[in-house]
Design an enzyme around this catalytic site. Sequence first.
Site, PDB file in Angstrom:
ATOM      1  N   TYR A 173       0.818  -1.219   0.000  1.00  0.00           N
ATOM      2  CA  TYR A 173       0.000   0.000   0.000  1.00  0.00           C
ATOM      3  C   TYR A 173       0.853   1.271   0.000  1.00  0.00           C
ATOM      4  O   TYR A 173       0.394   2.328  -0.397  1.00  0.00           O
ATOM      5  CB  TYR A 173      -0.938   0.039   1.222  1.00  0.00           C
ATOM      6  CG  TYR A 173      -2.069  -0.960   1.172  1.00  0.00           C
ATOM      7  CD1 TYR A 173      -2.335  -1.702   0.022  1.00  0.00           C
ATOM      8  CD2 TYR A 173      -2.892  -1.159   2.269  1.00  0.00           C
ATOM      9  CE1 TYR A 173      -3.372  -2.614  -0.023  1.00  0.00           C
ATOM     10  CE2 TYR A 173      -3.943  -2.072   2.234  1.00  0.00           C
ATOM     11  CZ  TYR A 173      -4.169  -2.797   1.085  1.00  0.00           C
ATOM     12  OH  TYR A 173      -5.198  -3.700   1.048  1.00  0.00           O
ATOM     13  N   LYS A 230       3.001 -15.353   2.398  1.00  0.00           N
ATOM     14  CA  LYS A 230       2.924 -16.040   1.096  1.00  0.00           C
ATOM     15  C   LYS A 230       4.363 -16.329   0.688  1.00  0.00           C
ATOM     16  O   LYS A 230       4.834 -15.912  -0.368  1.00  0.00           O
ATOM     17  CB  LYS A 230       2.188 -15.122   0.098  1.00  0.00           C
ATOM     18  CG  LYS A 230       1.855 -15.739  -1.238  1.00  0.00           C
ATOM     19  CD  LYS A 230       0.749 -16.759  -1.202  1.00  0.00           C
ATOM     20  CE  LYS A 230       0.563 -17.389  -2.564  1.00  0.00           C
ATOM     21  NZ  LYS A 230      -0.319 -18.565  -2.551  1.00  0.00           N
ATOM     22  N   ASP A 235      -3.558 -17.985   1.406  1.00  0.00           N
ATOM     23  CA  ASP A 235      -4.714 -18.604   0.738  1.00  0.00           C
ATOM     24  C   ASP A 235      -5.327 -19.675   1.636  1.00  0.00           C
ATOM     25  O   ASP A 235      -6.554 -19.787   1.765  1.00  0.00           O
ATOM     26  CB  ASP A 235      -4.333 -19.168  -0.641  1.00  0.00           C
ATOM     27  CG  ASP A 235      -2.961 -19.823  -0.656  1.00  0.00           C
ATOM     28  OD1 ASP A 235      -2.221 -19.696   0.335  1.00  0.00           O
ATOM     29  OD2 ASP A 235      -2.614 -20.465  -1.663  1.00  0.00           O
ATOM     30  N   ASP A 287      -5.861  -6.622   5.627  1.00  0.00           N
ATOM     31  CA  ASP A 287      -7.035  -5.869   5.177  1.00  0.00           C
ATOM     32  C   ASP A 287      -8.155  -6.854   4.823  1.00  0.00           C
ATOM     33  O   ASP A 287      -9.304  -6.724   5.253  1.00  0.00           O
ATOM     34  CB  ASP A 287      -6.627  -5.049   3.938  1.00  0.00           C
ATOM     35  CG  ASP A 287      -7.646  -3.999   3.559  1.00  0.00           C
ATOM     36  OD1 ASP A 287      -8.693  -3.921   4.235  1.00  0.00           O
ATOM     37  OD2 ASP A 287      -7.409  -3.265   2.593  1.00  0.00           O
ATOM     38  N   ASP A 305     -11.530  -8.274   7.487  1.00  0.00           N
ATOM     39  CA  ASP A 305     -12.933  -8.117   7.082  1.00  0.00           C
ATOM     40  C   ASP A 305     -13.634  -9.465   7.026  1.00  0.00           C
ATOM     41  O   ASP A 305     -14.792  -9.602   7.425  1.00  0.00           O
ATOM     42  CB  ASP A 305     -13.030  -7.437   5.714  1.00  0.00           C
ATOM     43  CG  ASP A 305     -13.166  -5.927   5.859  1.00  0.00           C
ATOM     44  OD1 ASP A 305     -12.747  -5.402   6.910  1.00  0.00           O
ATOM     45  OD2 ASP A 305     -13.695  -5.286   4.938  1.00  0.00           O
TER      46      ASP A 305
END
Length: 361
Positions: free
Chosen positions: A140, A194, A226, A250, A254
């Site tokens: 980001y 990852k 994943d 992020d 959620d």
Amino acid sequence: MVKKILLIGGDGIGPEIMAEAVKVLAVLRGDGLALEIDEALLGGCAVDAENNPFPEATKTKALAADAVLLGAVGGPKWDVLPREKRPEKGLLGIRKALNLFANLRPAAVYPQLAEASTLKSEIVAGLDILIVRELTGDIYFGEPRGIDMRTVNGKQQRVGFNTMIYSEEEIRRIAKVAFEAARKRNKRVCSVDKMNVLETTQLWRDVFTEEAKHYPDVELSHMLVDNAAMQLIRNPKQFDVIATGNIFGDILSDEASMLTGSIGMLPSASLDENGKGMYEPCHGSAPDIAGRDLANPLAMILSTAMMLRYSLQSEAAAQCIEKAVVKVLDSGLRTADIWEEGMTKVGTKEMGNAVVQAMRG
Ligand code: NAD
């Protein structure tokens, strides 16, 4: 030592739910908790009063406080303003000014509310996990970034690019937050990365493994992102603390919050390097129900408990609040957002009063 806290009600339902948190704080002060309380404006109300969503006075007070408790900011009234005048600018401004790099989002499902989840109640009933998300680094914010013209496959075309980057120092400080938080819970950290594809996250895994040596009482495991996304739906109760970077966090936070099915119940914390923090519900200012005594104040009240636990070192006071919330739910009281057949519907104030009564009882 007297701790200083800054209260920011904000917009929409913010001031209404903050009023209930203030009642809870009054009980604790009555029981001897030494608190100095100040108030400030942020967001739309600050634009109205001072033509600035993050007034200088708010910044000064926030920097001087040990913790900030925030309701919510924003609303359609201010959406027409230029970007730098919008309430969200105030929120980003205060987060930046306070150097809040660690976001803590618990997802807990009270057995009494398990039916509200979209998952089967036996999968989520009693769920109690904490997502620790790094907030100021990663893809980001990494440079270089942009959209350029380049030659690819012999063809001039637009190319978009971002940089996933973490320094060892940035990873270590979020790892510390995760291990410290786990110490206050069930002493397990699952670090999500990852590393099979991304070198940045290989470093993430290496630093977490190194840092774990300083926390022999906490068990560290690793999971690929994943798989973590899948496991959160398949069997979320296997986790205690999940620690991850900005972009994975992020998405996973959620996903985890929706396991609970009730946005009015979810608190959050954002911390700096010294444990100072800003505490706020996960939901927004809910302009559709503002001023009607309909808002659920429990996310705000549970954010107050997080503030006591993480910034004010008052674990007993935090537990007193959390136990009171359980008692109130056990008694069958529900605000409209979590109401179901057979339960007693109450408004914002009545819910706050019930928590206060349960704390005293
Ligand atoms: P929202 O979270 O405010 O509302 C979404 C839905 O959930 C609405 O139907 C609302 O009535 C309901 N809801 C939210 N909190 C509730 C509570 N405590 N009790 C009962 N019901 C509740 O999200 P939105 O509608 O997308 O955004 C409204 C405004 O809030 C926007 O201006 C947005 O920018 C702002 N916002 C602020 C924050 C923040 O201050 N941290 C976060 C998200 C959104």
